[in-house]
Design an enzyme around this catalytic site. Structure first.
Site, PDB file in Angstrom:
ATOM      1  CD  GLU A  79      -1.336  -0.136   3.523  1.00  0.00           C
ATOM      2  OE1 GLU A  79      -1.678   0.945   3.702  1.00  0.00           O
ATOM      3  OE2 GLU A  79      -1.327  -1.125   4.215  1.00  0.00           O
ATOM      4  CB  CYS A 111      -2.459  -4.454   6.658  1.00  0.00           C
ATOM      5  SG  CYS A 111      -1.621  -2.834   7.326  1.00  0.00           S
ATOM      6  CG  HIS A 233      -2.528  -6.404  10.705  1.00  0.00           C
ATOM      7  ND1 HIS A 233      -1.368  -6.218   9.941  1.00  0.00           N
ATOM      8  CD2 HIS A 233      -3.073  -5.415  10.867  1.00  0.00           C
ATOM      9  CE1 HIS A 233      -1.126  -4.912   9.757  1.00  0.00           C
ATOM     10  NE2 HIS A 233      -2.371  -4.400  10.286  1.00  0.00           N
TER      11      HIS A 233
HETATM   12  P1  HMG Z   1      -2.938   7.032  21.176  1.00  0.00           P
HETATM   13  O1  HMG Z   1      -4.076   7.977  21.226  1.00  0.00           O
HETATM   14  O2  HMG Z   1      -1.669   7.640  20.989  1.00  0.00           O
HETATM   15  O3  HMG Z   1      -2.851   6.176  22.421  1.00  0.00           O
HETATM   16  O4  HMG Z   1      -3.352   6.129  20.075  1.00  0.00           O
HETATM   17  P2  HMG Z   1      -3.824   5.638  23.583  1.00  0.00           P
HETATM   18  O5  HMG Z   1      -4.149   6.659  24.384  1.00  0.00           O
HETATM   19  O6  HMG Z   1      -4.747   4.843  23.005  1.00  0.00           O
HETATM   20  O7  HMG Z   1      -2.808   4.538  24.317  1.00  0.00           O
HETATM   21  C1  HMG Z   1      -2.452   3.508  23.774  1.00  0.00           C
HETATM   22  C2  HMG Z   1      -2.127   2.255  25.004  1.00  0.00           C
HETATM   23  O8  HMG Z   1      -1.315   2.830  25.926  1.00  0.00           O
HETATM   24  C3  HMG Z   1      -3.589   2.320  25.744  1.00  0.00           C
HETATM   25  O9  HMG Z   1      -3.905   0.982  26.117  1.00  0.00           O
HETATM   26  C4  HMG Z   1      -3.172   3.153  27.138  1.00  0.00           C
HETATM   27  O10 HMG Z   1      -3.885   2.543  28.275  1.00  0.00           O
HETATM   28  C5  HMG Z   1      -2.050   2.725  27.099  1.00  0.00           C
HETATM   29  P3  HMG Z   1      -4.995   0.226  25.998  1.00  0.00           P
HETATM   30  O11 HMG Z   1      -6.197   0.976  26.562  1.00  0.00           O
HETATM   31  O12 HMG Z   1      -5.550   0.477  24.186  1.00  0.00           O
HETATM   32  O13 HMG Z   1      -5.011  -1.027  26.476  1.00  0.00           O
HETATM   33  N1  HMG Z   1      -0.821   3.564  28.092  1.00  0.00           N
HETATM   34  C6  HMG Z   1       0.202   3.314  28.931  1.00  0.00           C
HETATM   35  N2  HMG Z   1       0.432   2.095  29.132  1.00  0.00           N
HETATM   36  C7  HMG Z   1       1.401   1.763  30.201  1.00  0.00           C
HETATM   37  N3  HMG Z   1       1.925   2.914  30.692  1.00  0.00           N
HETATM   38  C8  HMG Z   1       1.717   4.297  30.488  1.00  0.00           C
HETATM   39  C9  HMG Z   1       0.691   4.441  29.472  1.00  0.00           C
HETATM   40  N4  HMG Z   1       0.021   5.531  29.068  1.00  0.00           N
HETATM   41  C10 HMG Z   1      -0.768   4.877  27.999  1.00  0.00           C
HETATM   42  N5  HMG Z   1       2.167   5.277  31.090  1.00  0.00           N
HETATM   43  C11 HMG Z   1      -3.146   4.423  18.535  1.00  0.00           C
HETATM   44  C12 HMG Z   1      -2.704   4.657  19.820  1.00  0.00           C
HETATM   45  C13 HMG Z   1      -2.702   2.827  18.183  1.00  0.00           C
HETATM   46  C14 HMG Z   1      -4.612   4.699  18.058  1.00  0.00           C
HETATM   47  C15 HMG Z   1      -2.369   5.268  17.555  1.00  0.00           C
HETATM   48  O14 HMG Z   1      -1.003   5.009  17.806  1.00  0.00           O
HETATM   49  C16 HMG Z   1      -2.687   5.110  16.173  1.00  0.00           C
HETATM   50  O15 HMG Z   1      -3.470   5.858  15.412  1.00  0.00           O
HETATM   51  N6  HMG Z   1      -1.811   4.424  15.262  1.00  0.00           N
HETATM   52  C17 HMG Z   1      -2.192   3.960  13.878  1.00  0.00           C
HETATM   53  C18 HMG Z   1      -3.393   3.155  13.625  1.00  0.00           C
HETATM   54  C19 HMG Z   1      -3.286   1.631  14.040  1.00  0.00           C
HETATM   55  O16 HMG Z   1      -2.398   1.152  14.001  1.00  0.00           O
HETATM   56  N7  HMG Z   1      -4.527   1.156  14.323  1.00  0.00           N
HETATM   57  C20 HMG Z   1      -4.506  -0.202  14.481  1.00  0.00           C
HETATM   58  C21 HMG Z   1      -5.763  -1.007  13.851  1.00  0.00           C
HETATM   59  S1  HMG Z   1      -5.940  -0.782  12.260  1.00  0.00           S
HETATM   60  C22 HMG Z   1      -4.818  -1.705  11.504  1.00  0.00           C
HETATM   61  O17 HMG Z   1      -4.276  -2.632  12.020  1.00  0.00           O
HETATM   62  C23 HMG Z   1      -4.714  -1.290  10.093  1.00  0.00           C
HETATM   63  C24 HMG Z   1      -3.415  -0.650   9.745  1.00  0.00           C
HETATM   64  O18 HMG Z   1      -2.227  -1.639   9.853  1.00  0.00           O
HETATM   65  C25 HMG Z   1      -3.066  -0.226   8.222  1.00  0.00           C
HETATM   66  C26 HMG Z   1      -3.556  -0.932   7.090  1.00  0.00           C
HETATM   67  O19 HMG Z   1      -4.635  -1.773   7.202  1.00  0.00           O
HETATM   68  O20 HMG Z   1      -2.926  -0.687   6.222  1.00  0.00           O
HETATM   69  C27 HMG Z   1      -2.973   0.460  10.761  1.00  0.00           C
END
Ligand code: HMG
Length: 391
Positions: A79, A111, A233
């Protein structure tokens, strides 16, 4: 006739940034990245590596002369392709010296692309049992500096040789899949960075997993008991764990323990590389196969593929006799050990150092890149590649 994965190759660029360092630079607690997201190191592609070179380097380590003669289909899942017309597969076909009487195409569905390629390859082998198909899964994940997706970037490629009577994993017949038109993650053609609705994408990933898992169970009469491990994935390693947890109560305590332990092993490589988009599921499979020494021949492995937008699929494979003898374990250990850490400012410079888009020429320094196959420059709006082994 069995059809499946005969060989697996992998390549990640030689540079990485430490997630603790990135967290400090972004004024974020390091545990958020290392525990909350579940990433330790993020592979960084220098300007001399693009999806074509990453894929070609991944395939280079697995193909012998006989494979190159037998391959009559090269399918490149990506992609982050480099051209809106010409397929990335054609470049790799030449760089590796594959039999000219081959079809070479590129496939895209976020993906999910490589999974579509594998299913297409399976159909091709069923009709042409003597042929082999080279499936390439290669991407560079870019969200941008200081964005919420930044900690889930990465770069790398997996190359899979699909054939009859495979030496590693025979794919089984039953599979469950799903499409739904959603905007959780996308990249318009004018942008080199992805747009994402992070929380929504997480929810959809889990929902898709649950739906295809239930559909798969109905189609197959199998359940958790029948699986030694399930690979996911992995956009980041916490993601698959969240999905796995939603079905664990369907198994006994022993089965839950087994799936959780194997999940951890299956995410080791991904923790050290980051998201490589369409190759991520296959990097996770590779991690499981190479890092778990006592995974028995004959074990059934589940595979959950998710490509935003979105398409999901759950399918399965059976490990073949002596499959471990056909892995490149030592080679991959050396690849990980020889990587070089860059500082956050260095990573930022590399991120911003992109190819010209105004038609001007550029010559790149390929000596500082240890990869055999590199992008050496651009001229007349064309990318130029070198295979150092042919010099
Ligand atoms: P964010 O807003 O930076 O993070 O987004 P958050 O606030 O949701 O925190 C992430 C986790 O860290 C949470 O855990 C927090 O509690 C924890 P959860 O509740 O989710 O279990 N946390 C801590 N843990 C320990 N100590 C601390 C601490 N502070 C917080 N001090 C997000 C995170 C992944 C959404 C962002 O990085 C993002 O948008 N990434 C890109 C999108 C993505 O990867 N999506 C995944 C599903 S879609 C997919 O897989 C397809 C993809 O590969 C693309 C394709 O298909 O081509 C992306």
């Amino acid at each position: 006739m069995k059809i499946g994965i005969d060989k697996i190759g992998f390549y990640a660029p030689h540079l990485f940034v430490d997630m603790n360092e990135l967290a400090v630079a972004r004024n974020i607690e390091p545990e958020k990245f290392t525990i909350g997201i579940g990433q330790e190191k993020m592979a960084i592609a220098p300007i001399t590596q693009d999806p074509v070179t990453l894929a070609a380097n991944a395939a280079l380590e697995i193909l012998d002369e006989q494979d190159k003669e037998k391959i009559d289909f090269v399918i490149f899942g990506t992609e982050s392709g480099i051209d809106n017309s010409k397929s990335a597969a054609v470049y790799v076909h030449r760089l590796l010296g594959i039999n000219p009487h081959a079809r070479s195409i590129e496939l895209k569905q976020a993906c999910y692309g490589a999974t579509a390629a594998i299913q297409m390859a399976k159909g091709h082998i069923a009709l042409n049992p003597d042929s082999k198909v080279l499936v390439l899964a290669s991407d560079i994940a870019r969200y941008g500096l200081n964005t919420s997706g930044e900690s889930t970037q990465g770069a790398g490629a997996v190359a899979l040789l699909i054939s009859a009577e495979p030496k590693i994993l025979a794919l089984e017949e039953k599979s469950a899949y799903l499409t739904d038109d959603i905007m959780d993650f996308w990249r318009p053609i004018y942008s080199d960075r992805a747009f994402v609705d992070g929380k929504f994408s997480n929810e959809q990933y889990i929902l898709f997993f649950q739906k295809v898992w239930e559909q798969y169970k109905e189609k197959s009469d199998f359940g958790i008991t029948d699986f030694e491990a399930i690979c996911y994935h992995l956009p980041y390693t916490k993601m698959g764990l969240k999905a796995l947890r939603t079905i664990l109560d369907q198994g006994t305590e022993e089965e839950q323990q087994r799936l959780l332990e194997n999940y951890k092993i299956s995410s080791k490589y991904n923790r050290m590389v980051g998201n490589i988009y369409t190759g991520s599921l296959y990097l996770s499979l590779l991690s499981l196969l190479e890092q778990k020494e006592d995974l028995a021949d004959g074990s059934r492995i589940g595979l959950f593929s998710y490509g935003s937008g979105a398409v999901g699929e759950f399918f399965t494979g059976i490990l073949q006799s002596n499959y471990r003898e056909h892995l490149q374990i030592q080679h991959h250990r050396e690849l990980f050990e020889s990587r070089k850490e860059v500082t956050v400012p260095e990573y930022e410079r590399i991120f911003d150092n992109t190819l010209p888009i105004d038609g001007s020429s550029i010559e790149l320094d390929t000596d500082s890149d240890p990869a055999a196959i590199c992008l050496s420059g651009m001229k007349d709006n064309m990318r130029l590649y070198i295979n150092k082994l042919n010099r």
